[in-house]
Design a protein around this motif. Sequence first.
Motif, short mmCIF file in Angstrom:
data_model
loop_
_atom_site.label_atom_id
_atom_site.label_comp_id
_atom_site.label_asym_id
_atom_site.label_seq_id
_atom_site.Cartn_x
_atom_site.Cartn_y
_atom_site.Cartn_z
N ARG A 1 36.91 44.54 45.58
CA ARG A 1 35.83 44.17 44.90
C ARG A 1 35.78 43.01 44.26
O ARG A 1 35.56 42.82 43.15
CB ARG A 1 35.59 45.07 44.20
CG ARG A 1 35.06 46.84 44.66
CD ARG A 1 34.39 48.08 43.00
NE ARG A 1 35.51 47.98 42.53
CZ ARG A 1 35.45 48.39 41.26
NH1 ARG A 1 34.71 49.61 41.16
NH2 ARG A 1 36.41 48.89 40.67
N GLN A 2 36.44 41.92 44.40
CA GLN A 2 36.51 41.37 43.58
C GLN A 2 37.32 39.59 45.39
O GLN A 2 37.69 39.89 45.95
CB GLN A 2 37.46 40.90 43.02
CG GLN A 2 37.45 40.04 41.71
CD GLN A 2 37.76 38.43 42.40
OE1 GLN A 2 38.46 37.75 43.33
NE2 GLN A 2 37.30 37.28 41.38
N ARG B 1 40.38 37.57 45.24
CA ARG B 1 41.06 37.88 45.83
C ARG B 1 41.04 38.35 47.10
O ARG B 1 41.97 38.53 48.26
CB ARG B 1 41.04 39.14 44.92
CG ARG B 1 42.38 40.10 45.19
CD ARG B 1 42.84 41.55 44.04
NE ARG B 1 41.61 41.89 43.46
CZ ARG B 1 41.21 42.84 42.26
NH1 ARG B 1 41.82 41.98 41.35
NH2 ARG B 1 40.46 42.99 42.19
#
Length: 202
Positions: free
Chosen positions: A87-88, A91
């Motif tokens: 969810r990033q 990353r």
Amino acid sequence: MGLFNRLRATAPTPATDSASAPATARLTGIWTIDPAHSSIAFVARHAMITKVRGTFEDFDGRLYLDGEHPGRSTADVTIKAASLNTRQEQRDQHLRSADFFHAEAHPELSFRSTSVQQLSADAYRLTGDLSIKGITLPVVLDLTHTGTATDPFGNERAGFEGSTTVDRTDWGLTWNSVLETGGVLVGEKVKLEFDVSAIRAA
């Protein structure tokens, strides 16, 4: 994701096939994992103080379950490395890079079982080979059979959940950064979590 942290002496004594057969015989057959109702997730420490959680969104698998002789059961799972999701996006791109999974060169992770022990009526120990970035090493998973059900579309389903902890550096996922305050940015121990809904094949 030294060899990883194996689950050891706390396990109950494996059940014999003769004792477990009446309760588990109904599971015998071929089952396919339903990705829409299953999860393969991972958890690792970030900056030594918090946990980052992620999932793999694209995977498939096939199980052969022998309810009368659980030791003859098998599992085969393939995961698309690029489908990881924490969810990033920044990353996730780093995790897909050569610093970690190198998804372009090694697009798939796989697990192939080598043995199964039944520990109690609904508990199993699954040993198999986990392959990541061209490196294959044995892992041990403790699984619980969470039940069976028939869904509204007539599919017979069997549920399993379990986890294990591995050392990611054993598979060449060695990137890290030292913190000014001591310690490292990314934990080496990674917990793998599985929540599987499998459909009996026709």
